[in-house]
Design a protein around this motif. Structure first.
Motif, PDB file in Angstrom:
ATOM      1  N   ALA A  96     -23.121   4.589 -11.420  1.00 35.31           N
ATOM      2  CA  ALA A  96     -22.805   3.480 -10.621  1.00 35.31           C
ATOM      3  C   ALA A  96     -23.923   3.144  -9.778  1.00 35.31           C
ATOM      4  CB  ALA A  96     -21.536   3.410  -9.725  1.00 35.31           C
ATOM      5  N   TRP A  97     -24.472   4.358  -9.168  1.00 39.88           N
ATOM      6  CA  TRP A  97     -25.806   4.307  -8.409  1.00 39.88           C
ATOM      7  C   TRP A  97     -26.973   3.565  -8.956  1.00 39.88           C
ATOM      8  CZ3 TRP A  97     -23.778   8.708 -10.589  1.00 39.88           C
ATOM      9  CH2 TRP A  97     -24.635   9.463 -11.513  1.00 39.88           C
ATOM     10  N   LEU A  98     -27.050   3.337 -10.242  1.00 37.20           N
ATOM     11  CA  LEU A  98     -28.285   2.622 -10.689  1.00 37.20           C
ATOM     12  C   LEU A  98     -28.026   1.243 -10.670  1.00 37.20           C
ATOM     13  CD1 LEU A  98     -28.696   5.127 -13.896  1.00 37.20           C
ATOM     14  CD2 LEU A  98     -30.223   4.853 -11.765  1.00 37.20           C
ATOM     15  N   ASP A  99     -27.132   0.496  -9.898  1.00 42.55           N
ATOM     16  CA  ASP A  99     -27.016  -0.669  -9.345  1.00 42.55           C
ATOM     17  C   ASP A  99     -27.125  -0.810  -8.131  1.00 42.55           C
ATOM     18  OD1 ASP A  99     -26.296  -3.264  -8.288  1.00 42.55           O
ATOM     19  OD2 ASP A  99     -24.428  -3.420  -9.536  1.00 42.55           O
ATOM     20  N   VAL A 100     -28.167  -1.222  -7.385  1.00 36.16           N
ATOM     21  CA  VAL A 100     -28.342  -1.050  -5.948  1.00 36.16           C
ATOM     22  C   VAL A 100     -26.945  -1.561  -5.090  1.00 36.16           C
ATOM     23  CG1 VAL A 100     -30.197  -1.624  -3.857  1.00 36.16           C
ATOM     24  CG2 VAL A 100     -30.882  -1.109  -6.223  1.00 36.16           C
ATOM     25  N   ILE A 119     -25.297   0.281  -1.803  1.00 35.65           N
ATOM     26  CA  ILE A 119     -24.884  -0.165  -0.391  1.00 35.65           C
ATOM     27  C   ILE A 119     -23.349  -0.066  -0.262  1.00 35.65           C
ATOM     28  CG2 ILE A 119     -24.638  -2.535   0.719  1.00 35.65           C
ATOM     29  CD1 ILE A 119     -27.120  -3.429  -0.703  1.00 35.65           C
ATOM     30  N   ALA A 120     -22.617   0.119  -1.243  1.00 31.74           N
ATOM     31  CA  ALA A 120     -21.072   0.425  -1.027  1.00 31.74           C
ATOM     32  C   ALA A 120     -20.789   1.864  -0.663  1.00 31.74           C
ATOM     33  CB  ALA A 120     -20.217   0.015  -2.172  1.00 31.74           C
ATOM     34  N   TYR A 121     -21.705   2.726  -1.316  1.00 30.75           N
ATOM     35  CA  TYR A 121     -21.729   3.995  -1.087  1.00 30.75           C
ATOM     36  C   TYR A 121     -21.965   4.332   0.593  1.00 30.75           C
ATOM     37  CZ  TYR A 121     -22.074   5.683  -5.995  1.00 30.75           C
ATOM     38  OH  TYR A 121     -21.840   5.856  -7.275  1.00 30.75           O
ATOM     39  N   VAL A 122     -23.278   3.717   1.024  1.00 29.62           N
ATOM     40  CA  VAL A 122     -23.698   3.932   2.204  1.00 29.62           C
ATOM     41  C   VAL A 122     -22.659   3.506   3.140  1.00 29.62           C
ATOM     42  CG1 VAL A 122     -25.497   2.974   4.066  1.00 29.62           C
ATOM     43  CG2 VAL A 122     -26.090   3.784   1.707  1.00 29.62           C
ATOM     44  N   GLU A 123     -21.971   2.401   3.016  1.00 28.19           N
ATOM     45  CA  GLU A 123     -20.736   1.780   3.811  1.00 28.19           C
ATOM     46  C   GLU A 123     -19.765   3.021   4.245  1.00 28.19           C
ATOM     47  OE1 GLU A 123     -21.505  -2.743   3.240  1.00 28.19           O
ATOM     48  OE2 GLU A 123     -20.092  -1.909   2.028  1.00 28.19           O
ATOM     49  N   THR A 124     -19.307   3.584   2.711  1.00 31.57           N
ATOM     50  CA  THR A 124     -18.229   4.572   2.999  1.00 31.57           C
ATOM     51  C   THR A 124     -18.877   5.572   3.621  1.00 31.57           C
ATOM     52  OG1 THR A 124     -17.578   3.907   0.657  1.00 31.57           O
ATOM     53  CG2 THR A 124     -16.948   6.207   1.539  1.00 31.57           C
ATOM     54  N   ILE A 125     -20.023   6.227   3.322  1.00 37.92           N
ATOM     55  CA  ILE A 125     -20.461   7.396   3.956  1.00 37.92           C
ATOM     56  C   ILE A 125     -20.686   7.134   5.809  1.00 37.92           C
ATOM     57  CG2 ILE A 125     -22.697   8.811   4.337  1.00 37.92           C
ATOM     58  CD1 ILE A 125     -23.131   8.446   1.497  1.00 37.92           C
ATOM     59  N   ARG A 126     -21.073   5.987   5.957  1.00 30.12           N
ATOM     60  CA  ARG A 126     -21.193   5.554   7.311  1.00 30.12           C
ATOM     61  C   ARG A 126     -19.785   5.611   8.061  1.00 30.12           C
ATOM     62  NH1 ARG A 126     -21.539  -0.582   7.761  1.00 30.12           N
ATOM     63  NH2 ARG A 126     -19.373  -0.304   7.107  1.00 30.12           N
ATOM     64  N   ALA A 158     -25.282   5.760  16.310  1.00 28.13           N
ATOM     65  CA  ALA A 158     -26.730   6.140  15.636  1.00 28.13           C
ATOM     66  C   ALA A 158     -26.288   6.020  14.142  1.00 28.13           C
ATOM     67  CB  ALA A 158     -27.024   7.611  15.927  1.00 28.13           C
ATOM     68  N   TYR A 159     -25.211   6.352  13.586  1.00 27.24           N
ATOM     69  CA  TYR A 159     -24.968   6.390  12.032  1.00 27.24           C
ATOM     70  C   TYR A 159     -24.760   4.900  11.705  1.00 27.24           C
ATOM     71  CZ  TYR A 159     -23.170  11.173  12.556  1.00 27.24           C
ATOM     72  OH  TYR A 159     -23.392  12.662  12.650  1.00 27.24           O
ATOM     73  N   GLU A 160     -24.200   4.062  12.488  1.00 26.90           N
ATOM     74  CA  GLU A 160     -24.172   2.733  12.251  1.00 26.90           C
ATOM     75  C   GLU A 160     -25.419   1.944  12.201  1.00 26.90           C
ATOM     76  OE1 GLU A 160     -21.288  -1.087  13.375  1.00 26.90           O
ATOM     77  OE2 GLU A 160     -21.785   0.529  15.024  1.00 26.90           O
ATOM     78  N   ALA A 161     -26.357   2.412  13.045  1.00 27.67           N
ATOM     79  CA  ALA A 161     -27.667   1.822  13.109  1.00 27.67           C
ATOM     80  C   ALA A 161     -28.630   2.394  12.034  1.00 27.67           C
ATOM     81  CB  ALA A 161     -28.392   2.299  14.475  1.00 27.67           C
ATOM     82  N   ASN A 162     -28.447   3.511  11.619  1.00 30.82           N
ATOM     83  CA  ASN A 162     -29.118   4.142  10.436  1.00 30.82           C
ATOM     84  C   ASN A 162     -28.697   3.527   9.152  1.00 30.82           C
ATOM     85  OD1 ASN A 162     -30.580   6.093  12.207  1.00 30.82           O
ATOM     86  ND2 ASN A 162     -28.943   7.669  11.508  1.00 30.82           N
ATOM     87  N   ALA A 163     -27.458   3.328   9.170  1.00 25.80           N
ATOM     88  CA  ALA A 163     -26.829   2.567   7.872  1.00 25.80           C
ATOM     89  C   ALA A 163     -27.372   1.138   7.727  1.00 25.80           C
ATOM     90  CB  ALA A 163     -25.161   2.671   7.741  1.00 25.80           C
ATOM     91  N   GLU A 164     -27.284   0.513   8.697  1.00 27.80           N
ATOM     92  CA  GLU A 164     -27.917  -0.946   8.724  1.00 27.80           C
ATOM     93  C   GLU A 164     -29.186  -1.083   8.461  1.00 27.80           C
ATOM     94  OE1 GLU A 164     -28.173  -4.687  11.929  1.00 27.80           O
ATOM     95  OE2 GLU A 164     -27.345  -2.543  12.543  1.00 27.80           O
ATOM     96  N   LEU A 168     -32.208  -1.258   1.088  1.00 30.35           N
ATOM     97  CA  LEU A 168     -31.583  -1.351  -0.263  1.00 30.35           C
ATOM     98  C   LEU A 168     -31.600  -2.849  -0.583  1.00 30.35           C
ATOM     99  CD1 LEU A 168     -28.718   1.249   0.139  1.00 30.35           C
ATOM    100  CD2 LEU A 168     -30.997   1.435  -1.091  1.00 30.35           C
ATOM    101  N   THR A 169     -31.327  -3.757   0.282  1.00 25.38           N
ATOM    102  CA  THR A 169     -31.030  -5.024   0.028  1.00 25.38           C
ATOM    103  C   THR A 169     -32.451  -5.856  -0.433  1.00 25.38           C
ATOM    104  OG1 THR A 169     -29.620  -5.555   1.635  1.00 25.38           O
ATOM    105  CG2 THR A 169     -30.448  -7.393   0.783  1.00 25.38           C
TER     106      THR A 169
END
Length: 298
Positions: free
Chosen positions: A129-133, A137-144, A157-163, A169-170
């Motif tokens: 699934a990671w081959l669709d950017v 982005i959804a992965y990043v939101e889950t990790i964040r 800090a995690y929120e700012a890094n993720a943003e 990625l966008t």
């Protein structure tokens, strides 16, 4: 033999972990210790943690996550960590089972909630699934979200890094869509050993063809190779591609029999080694797209 190996390693490492203990934080710095299953997921995670966590991965660059055989030090890493991030979708079932049996860290599946593409002719889900950017982005939101809950003192800090990373990625997602328009629609067919680019194809307008669908014990059979050769000739596909983690012999045979060149290597299950130009997820995706452009615009 494999079940016997797993049972022995789990027993030994369970005893080792029980003896050594571990609280999921570095004894020297007190920072979170995060383990991921493979290198792509580690790079994604590092963009969210910044310097607030030590991030390691288990499957070495150049090896496939599907059939990786764990070594004793993997159990120590996972058991001593704060959290173990996995892709899920059947990619690391054996890793999850072993870490759980060894009494290791919390396991978080980062692909939860995405739209899953099935593997043709099976009841399995395609894990790539990671081959669709957009999925990343959804992965990043889950990790964040997990890190903010796990380490609330550093939530901002995690929120700012993720943003910041989601913005990058966008822009990558938009760039891939724009670059893909350079390839005529009737030429947008990716031929690969394992049909790993289904998510990429669905997101960016490519047909994908694999010699086989998902890694199994029946890879590169004469029938599979003959089918792909026929499709290449029928569709007049100008080039084929090779994954960095796959034995080249199967695609060499296809290339020779179909009379088309292998236009280059692409990354599916791992980022590139140092000096490759594909050492991060973003650079890996840019490399793949540029390789497709070079091969398919002919």
């Amino acid at each position: 033999m494999r079940k016997w190996f797993f049972a022995l390693v789990v027993l030994l490492m369970s005893l080792f972990v029980a003896a050594c203990g571990g609280d999921g934080e570095s004894e020297e710095t007190g920072e979170l210790k995060v383990v991921t299953s493979f290198s792509i997921l580690a790079d994604i995670t590092k963009n969210v943690t910044g310097d607030l966590a030590a991030v390691e991965y288990l499957v070495p660059i150049g090896e496939e996550p599907h059939g990786y055989e764990p070594i004793p030090s993997d159990f120590q890493k996972a058991s001593d960590s704060s959290v173990f991030y996995v892709n899920g979708l059947g990619l690391e079932e054996w890793l999850e089972r072993l870490v759980a049996n060894a009494g290791g860290a919390d396991i978080v599946t980062v692909s939860d909630g995405i739209d899953v593409i099935p593997v043709d002719g099976t009841n399995e889900d395609d894990p790539h699934a990671w081959l669709d950017v957009k999925n990343v982005i959804a992965y990043v939101e889950t990790i964040r979200d997990d890190l903010m809950e796990r380490d609330p003192d550093n939530a901002e800090a995690y929120e700012a890094n993720a943003e910041a990373y989601i913005q990058e990625l966008t822009e990558l997602d938009e760039w891939i869509s724009e670059e893909s328009e350079e390839i005529p629609e009737d030429k947008r067919t990716i031929v690969i050993s394992e049909n790993a680019f289904k998510y990429f194809g669905a997101a960016y307008g490519y047909e994908t063809i694999g010699i086989w669908e998902l890694n199994s014990h029946e890879e590169g059979t004469p029938g599979q190779i003959s089918r792909v050769v026929d499709l290449i000739q029928e569709k007049e596909i100008p080039a084929v591609f090779l994954e960095t983690t796959i034995d080249s012999r199967f695609m060499d045979t296809v290339s020779s029999n179909a009379g088309v060149e292998i236009a280059g290597e692409v990354y599916t299950d791992a980022i590139g080694a140092d000096g490759s130009g594909a050492e991060t997820y973003v650079d890996m995706m840019k490399h793949n797209v540029n390789t497709f452009l070079e091969g398919l615009k002919k």
